[in-house]
Design an enzyme around this catalytic site. Structure first.
Site, short mmCIF file in Angstrom:
data_model
loop_
_atom_site.label_atom_id
_atom_site.label_comp_id
_atom_site.label_asym_id
_atom_site.label_seq_id
_atom_site.Cartn_x
_atom_site.Cartn_y
_atom_site.Cartn_z
N LYS A 1 -80.27 115.37 -9.91
CA LYS A 1 -80.82 114.10 -9.48
C LYS A 1 -80.88 114.00 -7.95
O LYS A 1 -81.11 112.91 -7.41
CB LYS A 1 -80.00 112.95 -10.04
CG LYS A 1 -80.00 112.92 -11.56
CD LYS A 1 -79.20 111.73 -12.04
CE LYS A 1 -79.08 111.75 -13.54
NZ LYS A 1 -78.34 110.56 -14.02
N ARG B 1 -72.26 101.06 -18.00
CA ARG B 1 -73.69 101.23 -18.27
C ARG B 1 -74.02 100.80 -19.69
O ARG B 1 -73.26 101.09 -20.62
CB ARG B 1 -74.11 102.69 -18.07
CG ARG B 1 -73.99 103.18 -16.63
CD ARG B 1 -74.55 104.58 -16.52
NE ARG B 1 -74.51 105.07 -15.15
CZ ARG B 1 -73.52 105.81 -14.65
NH1 ARG B 1 -72.49 106.13 -15.40
NH2 ARG B 1 -73.56 106.23 -13.40
N PRO C 1 -82.47 106.92 -12.30
CA PRO C 1 -83.50 107.92 -12.61
C PRO C 1 -82.92 109.15 -13.29
O PRO C 1 -81.82 109.60 -12.97
CB PRO C 1 -84.07 108.26 -11.23
CG PRO C 1 -83.78 107.07 -10.40
CD PRO C 1 -82.46 106.54 -10.89
N GLU C 2 -83.67 109.67 -14.24
CA GLU C 2 -83.26 110.89 -14.94
C GLU C 2 -83.80 112.10 -14.18
O GLU C 2 -84.63 111.98 -13.27
CB GLU C 2 -83.81 110.87 -16.36
CG GLU C 2 -83.68 109.54 -17.06
CD GLU C 2 -82.35 109.34 -17.78
OE1 GLU C 2 -81.79 110.32 -18.28
OE2 GLU C 2 -81.89 108.20 -17.85
#
Length: 266
Positions: free
Chosen positions: A51, A252, A2-3
């Site tokens: 975050k 990633r 999640p950003e």
């Protein structure tokens, strides 16, 4: 992962549902805090820091959680079926008379004193969506290790907090630099603009249910035209038409346009 804008939206949902309400049930399903009982205490607020999520509770306590790759908080009305995953994935349950918040697959969940929150989030750089945002500090942090690849520097929450893998790829595209370009090789004007653009993108998406970096919102949920490069492997670049490429960076998936972006590639 999640950003920062997604985490902020989660914090808002939790705050709206639980703030100023008395807990009628609390269940923390992690060994260290399994015996903690918060029933009868009032939830004061939930806020995000980068975050990280901080739920402050009466009595000087804070429930700290982090979603990482696939964690989530879901909010349900009384009697509503829980749909966030199987029961064995539940890590936290916070119930009031009006709502129940259920935390699924939370890799980080700890109960700490509110006075000690800095132990959990004090290492973070300026929060792109927080009151502590400072572009000059963020820029200095990014450039402190000039040999570091740009994509890695953007993801390091100690530099600036809130950028995830999607914004990393999108920001590199907008800077016309590959994610493997040493951050010190960015022209000074581009580096300044990069920090400004990061702030603008997260601010623009902080209240949107579907994220966009291109400004396109006309083609429905999941439209590939909403993002410049992320998730668009082999699709034509929206700017030049060249096929978008992908490779791993620090485990990633990372996306870039071989024609629009300059710098080293795998």
């Amino acid at each position: 992962m999640p950003e920062g804008d997604t985490v902020l939206q989660t914090a808002k949902r939790l705050h709206t549902a639980l703030a100023d309400q008395v807990l009628t049930r609390s269940d923390l399903r992690v060994p260290r805090f399994a015996t903690a009982d918060l029933t009868g205490r009032t939830i004061l607020a939930t806020l995000s820091r980068g975050k990280h999520l901080l739920t402050r509770i009466e009595g000087g306590l804070t429930l700290h959680s982090h979603l990482r790759m696939d964690g989530s908080w879901r909010v349900y009305a009384p009697g509503e079926r829980w749909r966030g995953g199987p029961a064995h994935q539940i890590r936290a349950i916070l119930s009031t008379a009006d709502h129940t918040a259920v935390g699924y697959r939370l890799p980080v969940l700890e109960l700490l004193r509110t006075a000690d929150e800095e132990k959990a989030v004090g290492h973070l750089g300026p929060d792109l969506l927080g009151p502590d945002w400072d572009p000059d500090t963020a820029l200095r942090n990014l450039l402190a290790a000039p040999a570091r690849p740009l994509g890695e520097a953007l993801l390091d929450q100690r530099n600036l907090a809130g950028i995830g893998n999607i914004y990393k790829s999108e920001l590199c595209f907008l800077a016309r630099a590959t994610p493997w370009l040493p951050v010190g090789d960015l022209p000074a004007t581009i580096a300044v603009r990069l920090v400004t653009t990061a702030k603008q993108l997260l601010e623009a998406n902080r209240d949107r249910p579907v994220r966009t970096t291109t400004g396109s919102r006309a083609r429905g949920f999941g439209s590939p035209e909403r993002l410049w490069v992320y998730g668009r492997t082999h699709r034509p670049c929206l700017r030049c038409g060249a096929p978008i490429r992908t490779a791993e960076q620090d485990t990633r998936p990372t996306y870039w346009c071989p024609r629009c972006q300059s710098g080293p590639t795998p």
